[in-house]
Motif scaffolding. Structure first.
Motif, PDB file in Angstrom:
ATOM      1  N   PRO A  78      17.188  37.408  44.052  1.00 44.79           N
ATOM      2  CA  PRO A  78      18.428  37.999  44.560  1.00 44.79           C
ATOM      3  C   PRO A  78      19.555  37.963  43.534  1.00 44.79           C
ATOM      4  O   PRO A  78      19.756  36.958  42.851  1.00 44.79           O
ATOM      5  CB  PRO A  78      18.768  37.139  45.781  1.00 44.79           C
ATOM      6  CG  PRO A  78      18.065  35.837  45.537  1.00 44.79           C
ATOM      7  CD  PRO A  78      16.819  36.175  44.774  1.00 44.79           C
ATOM      8  N   VAL A  79      20.282  39.073  43.421  1.00 41.46           N
ATOM      9  CA  VAL A  79      21.420  39.186  42.509  1.00 41.46           C
ATOM     10  C   VAL A  79      22.650  39.556  43.318  1.00 41.46           C
ATOM     11  O   VAL A  79      22.638  40.520  44.091  1.00 41.46           O
ATOM     12  CB  VAL A  79      21.187  40.265  41.431  1.00 41.46           C
ATOM     13  CG1 VAL A  79      22.447  40.471  40.587  1.00 41.46           C
ATOM     14  CG2 VAL A  79      20.007  39.888  40.550  1.00 41.46           C
ATOM     15  N   THR A  80      23.695  38.774  43.160  1.00 40.58           N
ATOM     16  CA  THR A  80      24.990  39.114  43.722  1.00 40.58           C
ATOM     17  C   THR A  80      25.994  39.154  42.591  1.00 40.58           C
ATOM     18  O   THR A  80      25.778  38.554  41.536  1.00 40.58           O
ATOM     19  CB  THR A  80      25.437  38.090  44.791  1.00 40.58           C
ATOM     20  OG1 THR A  80      25.393  36.767  44.213  1.00 40.58           O
ATOM     21  CG2 THR A  80      24.538  38.139  46.006  1.00 40.58           C
ATOM     22  N   GLY A  81      27.091  39.855  42.807  1.00 37.28           N
ATOM     23  CA  GLY A  81      28.063  39.942  41.726  1.00 37.28           C
ATOM     24  C   GLY A  81      29.356  40.572  42.172  1.00 37.28           C
ATOM     25  O   GLY A  81      29.385  41.354  43.129  1.00 37.28           O
ATOM     26  N   SER A  82      30.419  40.221  41.461  1.00 37.97           N
ATOM     27  CA  SER A  82      31.721  40.790  41.761  1.00 37.97           C
ATOM     28  C   SER A  82      32.662  40.559  40.584  1.00 37.97           C
ATOM     29  O   SER A  82      32.414  39.705  39.721  1.00 37.97           O
ATOM     30  CB  SER A  82      32.324  40.165  43.028  1.00 37.97           C
ATOM     31  OG  SER A  82      32.434  38.766  42.897  1.00 37.97           O
ATOM     32  N   ALA A  83      33.738  41.340  40.572  1.00 38.21           N
ATOM     33  CA  ALA A  83      34.731  41.261  39.504  1.00 38.21           C
ATOM     34  C   ALA A  83      35.853  40.299  39.881  1.00 38.21           C
ATOM     35  O   ALA A  83      36.100  40.033  41.060  1.00 38.21           O
ATOM     36  CB  ALA A  83      35.303  42.639  39.226  1.00 38.21           C
ATOM     37  N   MET A  84      36.517  39.796  38.853  1.00 41.48           N
ATOM     38  CA  MET A  84      37.729  39.015  39.027  1.00 41.48           C
ATOM     39  C   MET A  84      38.848  39.707  38.252  1.00 41.48           C
ATOM     40  O   MET A  84      38.596  40.371  37.239  1.00 41.48           O
ATOM     41  CB  MET A  84      37.506  37.583  38.520  1.00 41.48           C
ATOM     42  CG  MET A  84      36.499  36.814  39.354  1.00 41.48           C
ATOM     43  SD  MET A  84      35.997  35.198  38.657  1.00 41.48           S
ATOM     44  CE  MET A  84      37.577  34.380  38.474  1.00 41.48           C
ATOM     45  N   ASP A  85      40.072  39.535  38.720  1.00 33.58           N
ATOM     46  CA  ASP A  85      41.206  40.251  38.120  1.00 33.58           C
ATOM     47  C   ASP A  85      41.682  39.525  36.867  1.00 33.58           C
ATOM     48  O   ASP A  85      42.687  38.808  36.880  1.00 33.58           O
ATOM     49  CB  ASP A  85      42.345  40.379  39.138  1.00 33.58           C
ATOM     50  CG  ASP A  85      43.504  41.196  38.582  1.00 33.58           C
ATOM     51  OD1 ASP A  85      43.276  42.014  37.665  1.00 33.58           O
ATOM     52  OD2 ASP A  85      44.640  41.015  39.071  1.00 33.58           O
ATOM     53  N   CYS A  86      40.933  39.718  35.773  1.00 23.99           N
ATOM     54  CA  CYS A  86      41.264  39.058  34.516  1.00 23.99           C
ATOM     55  C   CYS A  86      40.494  39.749  33.403  1.00 23.99           C
ATOM     56  O   CYS A  86      39.825  40.764  33.626  1.00 23.99           O
ATOM     57  CB  CYS A  86      40.917  37.570  34.582  1.00 23.99           C
ATOM     58  SG  CYS A  86      39.179  37.207  34.900  1.00 23.99           S
ATOM     59  N   GLY A  87      40.593  39.173  32.209  1.00 27.20           N
ATOM     60  CA  GLY A  87      39.837  39.665  31.083  1.00 27.20           C
ATOM     61  C   GLY A  87      38.515  38.935  30.950  1.00 27.20           C
ATOM     62  O   GLY A  87      37.859  38.628  31.951  1.00 27.20           O
ATOM     63  N   HIS A  88      38.156  38.614  29.724  1.00 26.81           N
ATOM     64  CA  HIS A  88      36.855  38.024  29.427  1.00 26.81           C
ATOM     65  C   HIS A  88      36.772  36.543  29.771  1.00 26.81           C
ATOM     66  O   HIS A  88      35.695  36.039  30.095  1.00 26.81           O
ATOM     67  CB  HIS A  88      36.590  38.226  27.928  1.00 26.81           C
ATOM     68  CG  HIS A  88      35.284  37.700  27.444  1.00 26.81           C
ATOM     69  ND1 HIS A  88      34.062  38.159  27.901  1.00 26.81           N
ATOM     70  CD2 HIS A  88      34.991  36.747  26.501  1.00 26.81           C
ATOM     71  CE1 HIS A  88      33.089  37.522  27.274  1.00 26.81           C
ATOM     72  NE2 HIS A  88      33.628  36.658  26.428  1.00 26.81           N
ATOM     73  N   LEU A  89      37.894  35.833  29.719  1.00 23.55           N
ATOM     74  CA  LEU A  89      37.871  34.368  29.822  1.00 23.55           C
ATOM     75  C   LEU A  89      38.095  33.911  31.256  1.00 23.55           C
ATOM     76  O   LEU A  89      39.122  33.298  31.585  1.00 23.55           O
ATOM     77  CB  LEU A  89      38.935  33.768  28.893  1.00 23.55           C
ATOM     78  CG  LEU A  89      38.806  34.121  27.408  1.00 23.55           C
ATOM     79  CD1 LEU A  89      39.941  33.505  26.616  1.00 23.55           C
ATOM     80  CD2 LEU A  89      37.458  33.680  26.853  1.00 23.55           C
ATOM     81  N   LEU A  90      37.152  34.155  32.125  1.00 18.83           N
ATOM     82  CA  LEU A  90      37.305  33.845  33.545  1.00 18.83           C
ATOM     83  C   LEU A  90      37.676  32.393  33.772  1.00 18.83           C
ATOM     84  O   LEU A  90      38.559  32.086  34.586  1.00 18.83           O
ATOM     85  CB  LEU A  90      36.003  34.160  34.295  1.00 18.83           C
ATOM     86  CG  LEU A  90      35.676  35.607  34.614  1.00 18.83           C
ATOM     87  CD1 LEU A  90      35.399  36.413  33.347  1.00 18.83           C
ATOM     88  CD2 LEU A  90      34.462  35.695  35.533  1.00 18.83           C
ATOM     89  N   GLN A  91      37.028  31.482  33.063  1.00 17.37           N
ATOM     90  CA  GLN A  91      37.226  30.056  33.296  1.00 17.37           C
ATOM     91  C   GLN A  91      38.589  29.574  32.813  1.00 17.37           C
ATOM     92  O   GLN A  91      39.071  28.529  33.279  1.00 17.37           O
ATOM     93  CB  GLN A  91      36.113  29.238  32.617  1.00 17.37           C
ATOM     94  CG  GLN A  91      36.120  29.248  31.109  1.00 17.37           C
ATOM     95  CD  GLN A  91      35.451  30.470  30.501  1.00 17.37           C
ATOM     96  OE1 GLN A  91      35.189  31.451  31.182  1.00 17.37           O
ATOM     97  NE2 GLN A  91      35.180  30.416  29.219  1.00 17.37           N
ATOM     98  N   GLU A  92      39.226  30.304  31.924  1.00 15.95           N
ATOM     99  CA  GLU A  92      40.558  29.931  31.445  1.00 15.95           C
ATOM    100  C   GLU A  92      41.656  30.767  32.101  1.00 15.95           C
ATOM    101  O   GLU A  92      42.776  30.295  32.271  1.00 15.95           O
ATOM    102  CB  GLU A  92      40.623  30.065  29.923  1.00 15.95           C
ATOM    103  CG  GLU A  92      39.683  29.106  29.205  1.00 15.95           C
ATOM    104  CD  GLU A  92      39.818  29.163  27.684  1.00 15.95           C
ATOM    105  OE1 GLU A  92      40.900  29.530  27.191  1.00 15.95           O
ATOM    106  OE2 GLU A  92      38.828  28.840  26.987  1.00 15.95           O
TER     107      GLU A  92
END
Length: 298
Positions: free
Chosen positions: A268-282
């Motif tokens: 199973p693959v799930t996925g979604s975007a976050m409102d940011c650039g490349h550095l999600l964790q920062e």
């Protein structure tokens, strides 16, 4: 030793059977979770995420071989010493040395590519995985166009024969690194200056730059051979996979990210975007922790 950048974590160097030394930070208790950074970061990139996840997991954050304070093996003509297969094997051994035979893995950027290879080569070890702001390596090379090559120019710069990129970076290390980091983030003030200084400390080591070039050379050669061999055999990722990406980053703009991962997964693959650039964790650490916790505890 007490970690100076990640509160509540202990740092140590683990020596593997192959002689490589991997800088490792460990904190928390609970099911095992491995965090893998990307380029040009080190494991310090997880400093806001790791302590929160450590409330529920035994979190292990490492420097990939050649990055940060891990050792840099010698180069080989086919760049196999920096293949994602070799990097993944390092990390599986790290986890076993720490007593974790099975674990979840979260990888950002290059770390996501290591996590992908790990799930293919070591399915018995990987419980589930999350890959952050990447599409599969072979997909990105196969679908390269002018826009991608312009935005991700270093994919084609760093793979040039040694010592050209190494020499050019040595002549303007800080300028190059800061420009690269500015291009990755879409959030004001990210990365924080103390993290920039940590990344710069490591990037000033010529051995680190050599290793980073070798990582990218491997990605453009032997890694593609490994990936295509798996494709020909119908060898797919069988574990649950969560793909996350920055809506304002290059990968999110150029690819249907979740669809690219469904092409290489039978699980199973799930996925979604976050409102940011490349550095999600920062850029969005609290939101990332929430999304990862929901996936890892499902």
């Amino acid at each position: 030793m007490v970690h100076t950048l990640i509160p509540g974590f202990e740092a140590s160097d683990l020596t593997l059977a192959n002689g490589q030394r991997i800088r490792t930070a460990v904190g928390g208790r609970g099911p095992a979770l491995l965090l893998l950074h990307g380029h040009p970061q080190t494991h310090a990139t997880w400093r806001e995420v790791a302590p929160e996840l450590a409330r529920d997991f035994t979190v292990v954050a490492t420097d990939l071989r050649g990055y940060g304070d891990s050792t840099s093996p010698e180069s080989e003509p086919d760049h196999a010493s920096y293949s994602k297969r070799a990097m993944a094997a390092d990390q599986v051994e790290v986890m076993r040395l720490l007593g974790h035979e099975r674990f979840a893995v979260v990888g950002h950027d290059r770390g996501g590519r290591v996590a992908h290879r790990m799930a293919l080569d070591h399915p018995e070890a990987v419980d589930r995985l999350s890959v952050m702001d990447i599409a599969p390596t072979a997909t990105m090379y196969d679908r390269t166009d002018r826009e991608f090559a312009t935005r991700y120019f270093w994919w084609f710069f760093l793979i040039q024969p040694s010592p050209l990129p190494e020499t050019m970076i040595a002549g303007a290390t800080e300028t190059y690194l800061r420009a690269h980091l500015r291009g990755q983030s879409r959030s004001e003030g990210v990365p924080n200056e103390d993290l920039v200084q940590e990344y710069l400390r490591c990037y000033r080591d010529p051995e680190t730059v050599r290793a980073i070039c070798e990582d990218y050379r491997a990605a453009a050669g032997i890694d593609l051979e490994h990936d295509r061999h798996d494709t020909e055999r119908g060898h797919l990722v069988t574990r649950p996979l969560l793909a996350l990406w920055g809506a304002r980053g290059t990968v999110g703009r150029l690819y249907d990210v979740a669809a690219t991962w469904r092409e290489v997964c039978s699980g199973p693959v799930t996925g979604s975007a976050m409102d940011c650039g490349h550095l999600l964790q920062e850029e969005r650490p609290a939101e990332l922790v929430s999304r990862l916790r929901a996936f890892l505890q499902a």
